[in-house]
Structures are given as structure tokens and as C-alpha cells.
Design an enzyme around this catalytic site. Structure first.
Site, mmCIF file in Angstrom:
data_model
loop_
_atom_site.group_PDB
_atom_site.id
_atom_site.type_symbol
_atom_site.label_atom_id
_atom_site.label_comp_id
_atom_site.label_asym_id
_atom_site.label_seq_id
_atom_site.Cartn_x
_atom_site.Cartn_y
_atom_site.Cartn_z
ATOM 1 N N ASN A 165 5.971 -5.698 0.352
ATOM 2 C CA ASN A 165 4.948 -6.388 -0.457
ATOM 3 C C ASN A 165 4.914 -5.914 -1.904
ATOM 4 O O ASN A 165 4.682 -6.708 -2.803
ATOM 5 C CB ASN A 165 3.563 -6.289 0.210
ATOM 6 C CG ASN A 165 3.045 -4.880 0.262
ATOM 7 O OD1 ASN A 165 3.819 -3.917 0.334
ATOM 8 N ND2 ASN A 165 1.742 -4.725 0.234
ATOM 9 N N LYS A 194 14.561 4.123 2.658
ATOM 10 C CA LYS A 194 14.875 2.920 3.423
ATOM 11 C C LYS A 194 13.879 1.829 3.024
ATOM 12 O O LYS A 194 12.723 1.826 3.462
ATOM 13 C CB LYS A 194 14.778 3.158 4.938
ATOM 14 C CG LYS A 194 15.460 2.037 5.706
ATOM 15 C CD LYS A 194 14.807 1.679 7.005
ATOM 16 C CE LYS A 194 13.575 0.873 6.855
ATOM 17 N NZ LYS A 194 13.761 -0.486 6.300
ATOM 18 N N GLU A 196 0.555 5.512 4.444
ATOM 19 C CA GLU A 196 -0.320 4.582 3.720
ATOM 20 C C GLU A 196 -0.260 3.267 4.469
ATOM 21 O O GLU A 196 0.764 2.581 4.457
ATOM 22 C CB GLU A 196 0.170 4.424 2.280
ATOM 23 C CG GLU A 196 0.153 5.718 1.482
ATOM 24 C CD GLU A 196 -1.247 6.134 1.081
ATOM 25 O OE1 GLU A 196 -2.172 5.304 1.187
ATOM 26 O OE2 GLU A 196 -1.427 7.301 0.686
ATOM 27 N N LEU A 197 -1.356 2.912 5.132
ATOM 28 C CA LEU A 197 -1.276 1.841 6.139
ATOM 29 C C LEU A 197 -2.136 0.634 5.759
ATOM 30 O O LEU A 197 -2.428 0.409 4.609
ATOM 31 C CB LEU A 197 -1.654 2.435 7.500
ATOM 32 C CG LEU A 197 -0.877 3.708 7.866
ATOM 33 C CD1 LEU A 197 -1.379 4.304 9.172
ATOM 34 C CD2 LEU A 197 0.620 3.435 7.949
ATOM 35 N N CYS A 243 -2.117 -4.274 0.205
ATOM 36 C CA CYS A 243 -2.848 -3.459 1.178
ATOM 37 C C CYS A 243 -4.298 -3.254 0.777
ATOM 38 O O CYS A 243 -5.167 -3.146 1.622
ATOM 39 C CB CYS A 243 -2.147 -2.120 1.344
ATOM 40 S SG CYS A 243 -1.908 -1.265 -0.225
ATOM 41 N N GLU A 263 -6.144 -7.457 10.093
ATOM 42 C CA GLU A 263 -5.636 -7.668 8.745
ATOM 43 C C GLU A 263 -4.836 -8.969 8.711
ATOM 44 O O GLU A 263 -3.912 -9.151 9.509
ATOM 45 C CB GLU A 263 -4.738 -6.482 8.368
ATOM 46 C CG GLU A 263 -4.208 -6.537 6.962
ATOM 47 C CD GLU A 263 -3.249 -5.376 6.651
ATOM 48 O OE1 GLU A 263 -2.405 -5.039 7.515
ATOM 49 O OE2 GLU A 263 -3.352 -4.810 5.550
HETATM 50 P P1 NAD Z 1 5.938 -2.583 8.657
HETATM 51 O O1 NAD Z 1 5.256 -1.416 9.222
HETATM 52 O O2 NAD Z 1 6.405 -3.650 9.560
HETATM 53 O O3 NAD Z 1 7.219 -2.152 7.797
HETATM 54 C C1 NAD Z 1 7.142 -1.176 6.784
HETATM 55 C C2 NAD Z 1 8.450 -0.426 6.736
HETATM 56 O O4 NAD Z 1 8.619 0.260 7.958
HETATM 57 C C3 NAD Z 1 9.679 -1.309 6.553
HETATM 58 O O5 NAD Z 1 10.611 -0.680 5.719
HETATM 59 C C4 NAD Z 1 10.215 -1.408 7.955
HETATM 60 O O6 NAD Z 1 11.601 -1.662 8.007
HETATM 61 C C5 NAD Z 1 9.904 -0.031 8.497
HETATM 62 N N1 NAD Z 1 9.845 0.068 9.940
HETATM 63 C C6 NAD Z 1 9.577 -0.895 10.850
HETATM 64 N N2 NAD Z 1 9.626 -0.400 12.105
HETATM 65 C C7 NAD Z 1 9.927 0.914 11.991
HETATM 66 C C8 NAD Z 1 10.098 1.985 12.913
HETATM 67 N N3 NAD Z 1 9.979 1.795 14.232
HETATM 68 N N4 NAD Z 1 10.398 3.201 12.431
HETATM 69 C C9 NAD Z 1 10.494 3.413 11.115
HETATM 70 N N5 NAD Z 1 10.343 2.445 10.189
HETATM 71 C C10 NAD Z 1 10.063 1.210 10.620
HETATM 72 O O7 NAD Z 1 4.926 -3.165 7.566
HETATM 73 P P2 NAD Z 1 5.079 -4.508 6.729
HETATM 74 O O8 NAD Z 1 4.564 -5.617 7.540
HETATM 75 O O9 NAD Z 1 6.427 -4.607 6.161
HETATM 76 O O10 NAD Z 1 4.097 -4.189 5.515
HETATM 77 C C11 NAD Z 1 2.832 -4.663 5.457
HETATM 78 C C12 NAD Z 1 1.857 -3.597 5.902
HETATM 79 O O11 NAD Z 1 1.935 -2.492 5.021
HETATM 80 C C13 NAD Z 1 0.429 -4.065 5.841
HETATM 81 O O12 NAD Z 1 -0.267 -3.624 6.950
HETATM 82 C C14 NAD Z 1 -0.099 -3.398 4.577
HETATM 83 O O13 NAD Z 1 -1.487 -3.235 4.565
HETATM 84 C C15 NAD Z 1 0.645 -2.115 4.597
HETATM 85 N N6 NAD Z 1 0.711 -1.534 3.248
HETATM 86 C C16 NAD Z 1 -0.038 -0.418 2.981
HETATM 87 C C17 NAD Z 1 -0.030 0.131 1.707
HETATM 88 C C18 NAD Z 1 -0.878 1.329 1.379
HETATM 89 O O14 NAD Z 1 -0.701 1.912 0.316
HETATM 90 N N7 NAD Z 1 -1.808 1.728 2.228
HETATM 91 C C19 NAD Z 1 0.759 -0.438 0.710
HETATM 92 C C20 NAD Z 1 1.501 -1.565 1.025
HETATM 93 C C21 NAD Z 1 1.478 -2.091 2.309
#
Ligand code: NAD
Length: 528
Positions: A169, A192, A265-266, A299, A397
Site C-alpha cells: 500500500n 522482501k 506494524e499491523l 493503515c 478492516e
Molecule cells: P499482508 O500481511 O498480506 O502482506 C504484507 C507482507 O507480508 C507482504 O510482503 C507479504 O508478501 C508478506 N507475507 C505474507 N505472508 C507471509 C508469511 N506467511 N510470512 C512472512 N511474510 C508474509 O498485508 P497486506 O494485505 O499486503 O497489507 C495490508 C495490511 O497492512 C493492512 O492490514 C494494513 O492495515 C497493514 N499496514 C499496516 C501499516 C502500519 O504501519 N501499521 C502500514 C501499512 C499497512
């Protein structure tokens, strides 16, 4: 809703990125020759952007080997040299912004100003940590065990190798901004990026090399997170993860098994509170930014809005009217107020949440429809009223351009409902400055913005940013955002008297002297 017939110049779906640029960036990925390639496509129009290698666990291990070797030499360099790289990087990012913004937009479908926010964040982070790393990292004198006789100093050593897993994002800033303090602290990086947005991450990393970062120090591996996550975590000393709460739990377990630290950061379900004494016009414009920046795929963006009864019937219609007037558009111009969603997965969630809410009785005050006439992944900015707990979007969300507005009797009800969530990332309060600052401390969220949606707290880089409850563990930005990449070490030098009985002294006598000493020390005003 405007159908966004924006001026054709600069707003038509952009053409593909230049072939030589895509090839050059893909070559930065650490992968053995012959790996299968994976393609990424432009959300604006589905066009092929380019291909990057599908890395394997062996590639991750090779990336770690190279970065680890480079890190030793990097950590030995004076901090001033590391700082100079980041200050050059700051300038390069701003100078090359046209190309960076094009790549970011093509890969994410976001509008240009949302891409610019990312870019500005990278520059601000580089400047902040370049200018503060020395004060955060310098050895610090601490109070010793015995006054005068114990000289105690706290040191901060680089952890070694830091893994960064970043989402799609904000693919520019989340790929490098957490790495910047880690690098300044003397660490190496294995990144990654998300599989949907590798090229934005790669242009950010390429510019780091141009700014003078040693080539091997920052490694990039591309591929699926569920394949590369485990080997990445297996070979680093700390993990910086940004993504969903569900994935955050998986990586947290893996880090726990290895006994390494991590920051996560979720997700969020961020509330905005609008009270009767708010400046209505400013609150309407602030709400537009807070809900629809990056098409709501932020997020810290607002998905729930609690509006005080006394202002509800003026604020909500004005907000809905302003939302209806927003211009949507594909393209690389600055005109569009909002761009596309990033993927069909995102479009599915948004559509499902809105349709479910409407089927269960929610009323659409603005938007509410996909817009395939603008591009395959467009969805209108949407305002819903009458959202209840049995609707998915009440608590889950959405991560899209959808906000649920609700009427509340007063500030007390607003605070209670704002806190009624498993998440705790960000919140926004619109009222007088003094009242807002007081109410803010009662909100269970890592950042609270008064009379702004998210940018005031996020861009306060000197202060920590992160989530409470299910929104995260650890913080980025400020002192915490750099010290987490270090091992703290206490060195205590004892002079004169030992901390123990003098040879030959009866132990009871020693204990009695110590007791007297401790009582005296308690009275000493200069001791902690
Ligand atoms: P996601 O968790 O699906 O993916 C994030 C990253 O994790 C990607 O690079 C993905 O390839 C990797 N990933 C996926 N499965 C994995 C595993 N089993 N082991 C290790 N890595 C893995 O999230 P998304 O849908 O791509 O992103 C959106 C989410 O991120 C939303 O929930 C958003 O709120 C959150 N977000 C949080 C912040 C923050 O600062 N708190 C900032 C941006 C986005």
C-alpha cells in the site's frame, strides 16, 4: 458522483514503464540465474509492468550471506559517513521525484498526491535520522552502582542483519524508511517487498546505492511471503514487519522461536470523532484526506466516524456532498482526488463489505459502487450510515475508500465507541485544540491526531508511531525507531572499593556497613 472525465493530458491510463528501466531494476534482486519470473500488472489498466525473479530459500540465504559480509565493513565506518549517504539520498529522492512517482502510481494505481506523500515521507525520514542518529546512538553515561566509584556507560551496537517485510500500500516508504535508521545504526538489510509492488521498492533501493550505500549491504528478494518469510526470519537478528494482523501473528511466532526481536506494524479500524465545537469546513476537508488518501488503503486511514448530535445534521450532509464531488481518475497527472484500488482482492473486500452492509440495512450517503468505466479496479469513495455490529465492515478492516458515520450524544459516547475495537493504530479528533489534546489521551491508539486525520502524528518523525492492541508490537520513528535495531550494552568500570566485602572483613559487618550506606544514599538528592 463525478464520472471523472478529467482532462486527457496526463490522466489517461499511463503507458508501460520503459523496458530498460524495468530490466535494470529487476537485476537488483538477489536470485540465482534461471529462476522463474513473476509478472506484475498495472492496476489502472491491467497492463504488464515487468517481471522479477521468484526467489527461493537459497536466494534468501545468499542475500543474507552478502549483506552480512558487507555489514561488518559498514559498521566500522564513522557514523558521519553513513549520515552523508542518507543526506545525499534525501536530495536524490526529491530530485528524481517524477520518475519515482510514475513508478509508484503505475504499480499501485494510487493518485499522484498519495504517491508524493510517500516520497516526502522518505525524504523526511532520511533527514530526521541523519540529523539525530548521533544523539540517539552515542554512548551515554549512566548512574553507576556506587557514586564516583562505578563508572557506567550504555553503548548501542548494531544488531547485524535486519529483515524488512513490507506491504503494497505504501511500497516506496515502507520499503526503505524503516531501513534508514537500521542502516544508520550500522546494520545490513534484507528486504522482501510485496509481490505486487517490487519495482517501487527497487527504485527506492537503487537510489540508495546511487547515494553511496555499499551494493551488498542492502539485499532485495522477491516472491511470495509465505515462501520467503520463514527463511528470511531464520537468518536475521531482527524483523521489521508491516502488513496485516493475521500475517503479523505468523511472523511473531517465528521470531519468538528464534528469540529475536521484531516490530509489527499491523492493521487498524481507525475512528474519527467530530464534536460540536469543531470547525466544520476544516473537519470536512480533513475527513476527505483521512478517509480517502490512497483510496483508503492506508493503515492509519479513518473507517469509522462518530459525529456529535448537535453538529451531525450539518456535518454529515456537507461531507457526503464533498465526497460526491471528488474526481476519480487513472493517470499520472495531479488532477485526480482519488485513484484506483490496487488489486482484485482489494476490490472484492470493498464490494463485499459495502454490499453486506447495504443488504443488512445500511444507507449509502455517497458512492457505493465499483467504477469499471474508469479502470478495472476503481471503487467510488463511499459514506455509509446506519452500520450495525452484524455487518462485516463494522469491525473488520475494509482497507478501502469506505467510512461508516454514526451519531453520538456527546464526547463521552464518542470516546467509548472509538475504543470499542480490537485495533488501536490511529485516531482523529476534531474539536478545540485544548479539549482535543485532553480527550486524545483517553483514546486507545498509538497515534491520535487533533484537527488532522493522520499526517500530523505520522509526520512527527521525532515521536514514536505504532499500534496498541491488535495493531502492532513495537514502534517506528523517534528514539525507539532506531534503538530497536541495536543491542544495548552496559559497561561498568569499578574503581577503588569492591562491591563486596573487603578481604578479611566479617560478612555481618559488611552487611551492616552497607545498610548504613544505603540509608545515606536514599537521602542524597542527586541519586536516582
Ligand atoms: P499482508 O500481511 O498480506 O502482506 C504484507 C507482507 O507480508 C507482504 O510482503 C507479504 O508478501 C508478506 N507475507 C505474507 N505472508 C507471509 C508469511 N506467511 N510470512 C512472512 N511474510 C508474509 O498485508 P497486506 O494485505 O499486503 O497489507 C495490508 C495490511 O497492512 C493492512 O492490514 C494494513 O492495515 C497493514 N499496514 C499496516 C501499516 C502500519 O504501519 N501499521 C502500514 C501499512 C499497512
Amino acid at each position: 458522483m463525478s464520472t471523472a472525465e478529467l482532462a486527457p493530458t496526463g490522466t489517461a491510463a499511463p503507458g508501460p514503464l520503459a523496458h530498460d528501466l524495468v530490466t535494470r531494476l529487476a537485476a537488483l534482486v538477489t536470485a540465482a540465474p534461471g529462476r522463474p519470473r513473476q509478472a506484475s500488472h498495472a492496476p489502472f489498466d491491467g497492463a504488464l509492468i515487468g517481471e522479477v525473479p521468484t526467489c527461493t530459500a537459497e536466494d534468501v540465504a545468499e542475500a543474507q550471506r552478502r549483506a552480512r559480509a558487507a555489514q561488518v565493513e559498514w559498521a566500522a565506518r564513522p557514523l558521519a559517513e553513513r549520515r552523508a549517504v542518507m543526506l545525499r539520498y534525501h536530495d536524490l529522492v526529491l530530485e528524481r521525484q517524477d520518475q519515482i512517482l510514475d513508478i509508484t502510481q503505475v504499480e499501485t494505481g494510487k493518485n499522484r498526491v498519495s504517491a508524493f506523500e510517500e516520497l516526502a515521507d522518505v525524504a523526511m525520514t532520511a533527514r530526521y535520522y541523519a540529523n539525530t542518529a548521533a544523539s540517539h546512538l552515542r554512548p551515554t553515561r549512566r548512574q553507576g552502582a556506587l557514586p564516583v566509584l562505578t563508572r557506567t556507560v550504555e553503548h548501542h551496537h548494531p544488531k547485524g542483519l535486519i529483515g524488512v517485510i513490507s506491504p503494497w500500500n505504501y511500497p516506496l516508504t515502507l520499503a526503505v524508511s524503516d531501513a534508514i535508521p537500521a542502516l544508520l545504526a550500522g546494520n545490513g538489510i534484507v528486504l522482501k517487498p510485496d509481490a505486487q509492488t517490487p519495482f517501487t521498492a527497487l527504485i527506492a533501493v537503487e537510489l540508495l546505492f546511487e547515494a553511496g550505500l555499499p551494493r551488498d549491504l542492502f539485499q532485495v528478494v522477491t516472491g511470495a511471503g509465505r515462501v520467503l518469510g520463514a527463511p528470511l526470519i531464520e537468518g536475521v537478528e531482527y524483523l521489521m514487519f508491516t502488513g496485516s494482523t493475521a500475517t503479523g501473528r505468523i511472523v511473531a511466532e517465528q521470531c519468538a522461536r528464534r528469540l529475536i526481536g521484531f516490530s509489527a506494524e499491523l492493521g487498524g479500524k481507525n475512528p474519527m470523532i467530530v464534536l460540536a465545537d469543531a470547525d466544520l469546513d476544516k473537519a470536512v476537508e480533513g475527513a476527505i484526506r483521512a478517509c480517502f488518501s490512497n483510496s483508503g488503503q492506508l493503515c492509519i486511514s479513518v473507517e469509522r466516524m462518530y459525529v456529535e448530535d448537535a453538529i451531525y445534521d450539518r456535518f454529515v450532509p456537507a461531507f457526503a456532498e464533498r465526497v460526491e464531488a471528488m474526481e476519480l481518475g487513472a493517470g499520472l497527472g495531479w488532477d485526480a482526488d482519488m485513484g484506483s484500488l490496487v488489486s482484485s482482492d482489494q476490490l472484492d473486500v470493498v464490494t463485499r463489505h459495502v454490499d453486506d452492509a447495504v443488504a443488512k440495512g445500511a444507507r449509502v450517503l455517497a458512492g457505493g459502487q465499483p467504477r469499471p468505466d474508469l479502470g478495472p479496479l476503481f471503487y467510488e469513495p463511499t459514506v455509509l450510515e446506519g452500520v450495525t455490529d452484524e455487518m462485516a465492515l463494522a469491525r473488520d478492516e475494509t482497507f478501502g475508500p469506505v467510512v461508516a458515520v454514526a451519531r453520538v450524544a456527546d464526547a463521552e459516547e464518542a470516546v467509548r465507541r472509538a475504543n470499542d475495537t480490537d485495533y488501536g493504530l490511529n485516531a482523529s479528533i476534531w474539536t478545540t485544540a485544548k479539549r482535543g489534546a485532553e480527550l486524545a489521551t483517553r483514546i486507545q491508539a498509538g497515534t491520535v491526531n487533533v484537527n488532522e486525520g493522520y499526517a500530523a502524528a505520522w509526520a512527527s518523525h521525532d515521536a514514536p508511531m505504532g499500534g496498541m492492541k491488535d495493531s502492532g508490537v513495537g514502534r517506528r520513528h523517534g528514539r525507539e525507531g532506531i534503538l530497536k535495531y541495536t543491542e544495548s550494552q552496559t559497561v561498568a568500570v569499578q574503581r577503588g572499593m569492591p562491591i563486596g566485602p573487603i578481604p578479611g572483613q566479617p560478612l555481618e559487618k559488611y552487611a551492616s556497613l552497607m545498610t548504613t550506606g544505603l540509608k545515606l544514599l536514599k537521602r542524597a538528592p542527586f541519586l536516582k
